[in-house]
Design an enzyme around this catalytic site. Sequence first.
Site, PDB file in Angstrom:
ATOM      1  N   CYS A 140     121.010  -7.232  50.413  1.00  0.00           N
ATOM      2  CA  CYS A 140     121.312  -6.339  51.538  1.00  0.00           C
ATOM      3  C   CYS A 140     120.453  -5.218  52.000  1.00  0.00           C
ATOM      4  O   CYS A 140     119.879  -4.495  51.318  1.00  0.00           O
ATOM      5  CB  CYS A 140     122.838  -5.610  51.284  1.00  0.00           C
ATOM      6  SG  CYS A 140     123.224  -4.573  52.810  1.00  0.00           S
ATOM      7  N   ASP A 247     121.151 -19.664  58.112  1.00  0.00           N
ATOM      8  CA  ASP A 247     121.321 -20.685  59.160  1.00  0.00           C
ATOM      9  C   ASP A 247     121.926 -21.785  59.029  1.00  0.00           C
ATOM     10  O   ASP A 247     121.738 -22.558  59.814  1.00  0.00           O
ATOM     11  CB  ASP A 247     119.757 -20.874  59.769  1.00  0.00           C
ATOM     12  CG  ASP A 247     119.226 -19.533  60.309  1.00  0.00           C
ATOM     13  OD1 ASP A 247     119.693 -18.501  60.612  1.00  0.00           O
ATOM     14  OD2 ASP A 247     118.119 -19.729  60.413  1.00  0.00           O
ATOM     15  N   ALA A 269     127.379 -18.079  56.036  1.00  0.00           N
ATOM     16  CA  ALA A 269     127.828 -16.647  56.500  1.00  0.00           C
ATOM     17  C   ALA A 269     128.283 -16.711  57.802  1.00  0.00           C
ATOM     18  O   ALA A 269     129.353 -16.841  58.360  1.00  0.00           O
ATOM     19  CB  ALA A 269     126.608 -15.415  56.171  1.00  0.00           C
TER      20      ALA A 269
END
Length: 435
Positions: A140, A247, A269
Amino acid sequence: MSRRLISTSPTPGPQDDSERPPKRPRIDHLTPDSFRNGIFLAPMVRSGALPTRLMALKHGATLVWGPEMVDKAILHAEREIDPVTGVISYNGKTRAMFTTHPLEKPYLIYQIGSADPELAVQAAKTVMQDVSGVDLNCGCPKPFSTHAGMGAALLTNPDLLCGILEALRRELPREISVSAKIRLLSTQEETKKLVERIARTGVNAITVHCRTRNMRPRERALVERLREIVEFVRGLGLDVAIIQNGDCTGREDAKRIRDFTGADSVMIATAAESNPSCFSATPLRDVESTLSPSYVRLCKYLDNHWASTKFCVTQFKGTRLAVSKTDAHELKSRIAKAKGYEDLEDIVGSWTGEEEFNEISRIVEARPPRVSADAGQEEVTEEEDIPPPCATPPDRPNPEPPTSGAPKMGLRMPMPAILTGSNMVSPTPTPGGMR
């Protein structure tokens, strides 16, 4: 893809039991093989709520990651079980910080945000009765994570990163898997060196988000860099699965990425945030009518916090066939203005959320049991005819300044309440959550 086990035992009838090939023993925990040949739901703050994870499992996700939780936050939570629904809540001062359900336990990975081996172990032990594995967030790039030495900050501190993983593997029961999610470093050699160190800590799997720390979400993921890393890990002779992230738009795309990169599995995601059914061979279309009403009913039955439900539903989008653009806009406007579930009764119909949950239960519980990788049965993989996957949303906000560097440990920045467990009735949306 679905997996089917075909017995190689002889035709039933009188026979000597000693001639029968041994059956592979059933196992109830994750192994490195559990992280192979799969398509996974990525950890996403807010978007990775319990109802979304259950929907993902319903539509074919192999494993699901929960949203990142900071180690200290969960240590002070109070565990409660809803006697009606079975939902398990880890409650903060005013609301649940993390919720789960026994139905998802065999497939659930709990992600930890940590910069301290001892705290990471304590956090993992707090929840390990309700999860199958723990994952360390090392990717993150957002300041609320990196300022405290967590997330992508660990990429520049490999000693600490590996120290946390070693502590988790040493202190947790073997049936709890340990994994890590990282990003690419600036060069292949740096990335391979880090991946090797992580792989030697005893982890079951490593997820590689194919972007560097400073890359914007709109920039194309550097998927072409992963094959060399995958082949490097296999050359080490270590039993560690490599998962690609970045992606992927759905099941068909996951197959393409696996073929291109050699990765063991693929994690989704953004496309899953837009449409949790993207794991299916036939993802839902017209999500405003086919997904949103059932999702809201499920949320109400599970007593999901309204702010969480509202945020997740407003992220849904996809291919429209019967629903017009105007109708879709009106629905989102209604949801945005709604102050609670009762404001949407005319949209979702009767509150039959229990039926939604029971349907998910039937589908998930019908999955075949895990078995060991030893010989004894043939494993047959059935390929499916797959329509075009759902599309990745075209825009997301930039999660970090492109020039952000290593964190300054002296700085103190407020963390989102969803991570810290403090009161958050109407949080500021953070589309995409953890990538």
